[in-house]
Design a protein around this motif. Structure first.
Motif, PDB file in Angstrom:
ATOM      1  N   LEU A  66       0.751  -1.285   0.001  1.00 11.72           N
ATOM      2  CA  LEU A  66      -0.150   0.073  -0.103  1.00 11.72           C
ATOM      3  C   LEU A  66       0.627   1.150   0.106  1.00 11.72           C
ATOM      4  N   SER A  67       2.008   1.112   0.602  1.00  7.70           N
ATOM      5  CA  SER A  67       2.921   2.380   0.830  1.00  7.70           C
ATOM      6  C   SER A  67       3.524   2.576  -0.509  1.00  7.70           C
ATOM      7  N   ALA A  68       3.875   1.449  -1.127  1.00  8.42           N
ATOM      8  CA  ALA A  68       4.565   1.445  -2.607  1.00  8.42           C
ATOM      9  C   ALA A  68       3.684   2.029  -3.782  1.00  8.42           C
ATOM     10  N   GLN A  69       2.405   1.830  -3.661  1.00 11.98           N
ATOM     11  CA  GLN A  69       1.422   2.342  -4.423  1.00 11.98           C
ATOM     12  C   GLN A  69       1.237   3.966  -4.223  1.00 11.98           C
ATOM     13  N   LYS A  70       1.122   4.376  -2.952  1.00 15.87           N
ATOM     14  CA  LYS A  70       1.075   5.728  -2.597  1.00 15.87           C
ATOM     15  C   LYS A  70       2.543   6.577  -3.159  1.00 15.87           C
ATOM     16  N   ILE A  71       3.622   5.931  -2.743  1.00 16.28           N
ATOM     17  CA  ILE A  71       4.715   6.412  -3.191  1.00 16.28           C
ATOM     18  C   ILE A  71       4.892   6.501  -4.671  1.00 16.28           C
ATOM     19  N   GLY A  72       4.704   5.377  -5.302  1.00 17.90           N
ATOM     20  CA  GLY A  72       4.608   5.385  -6.874  1.00 17.90           C
ATOM     21  C   GLY A  72       3.767   6.600  -7.369  1.00 17.90           C
TER      22      GLY A  72
END
Ligand code: AMP
Length: 157
Positions: A66-72
């Motif tokens: 979920l963090s990777a999605q937001k950061i991406g």
């Protein structure tokens, strides 16, 4: 300084641009970059220092993604890109050099690398025996400046 580590490395608070319960986003000490973009390579890491993806529990795994999605989303917007390379080198034989789970996020745009998959060659230089020490580590000031810009996407104090 903060209590967060990335494998053997102590991560300075100024390198961190994203925090969730179980995950942080940090700017890279030695980012890979095509000639058309600069410093566009960040890392998403679990707060807990553990080497392999399979070592994470369910909550950590979900939180990492979920963090990777937001950061991406944020880095793609910030650098005016239209795609993302997101990759985990999970274990030394896969090219992992820092024994702490980390996802590389590299925003991509048309023509950034001559051959699209050259991005993986860049990431993997060390494994191929090419010394990636030729990438000069960025200064604390440079990393801090990039992290400050990215922090604005996340309401991080
Ligand atoms: P890998 O080869 O997949 O293990 O990737 C390790 C990544 O960590 C590389 O992109 C390095 O540039 C990066 N790196 C190593 N030390 C640090 C550090 N102290 N802070 C931020 N990034 C780092």
């Amino acid at each position: 300084m903060t209590g967060y580590r990335f494998g053997p490395h102590l991560i300075s608070e100024s390198q961190i641009f994203f925090k969730s319960n179980l995950t942080i986003g940090i700017v890279n000490l030695k980012p890979i970059a095509p000639s058309t973009l600069e410093d566009v390579h960040v890392l998403v890491i679990p707060k807990r220092n553990t080497p392999r993806l399979a070592d994470l529990d369910n909550d950590e795994t979900v939180d990492l993604m979920l963090s990777a999605q937001k950061i991406g989303n944020a880095v793609e917007q910030h650098y005016g890109c239209s795609s993302l390379t997101m990759t985990i080198q999970d274990g030394p034989q896969a090219g992992q050099t820092v024994p702490h789970v980390h996802m590389h996020i590299i925003p991509r745009k048309a023509g950034d690398w001559t051959n699209n998959d050259d991005v993986y060659q860049e990431l993997d230089k060390k494994k191929q025996g090419v010394d990636n020490e030729d990438r000069t580590p960025r200064t604390e000031r440079e990393m801090s400046a990039e992290a400050s810009e990215l922090r604005t996407y996340f309401n991080l104090d």
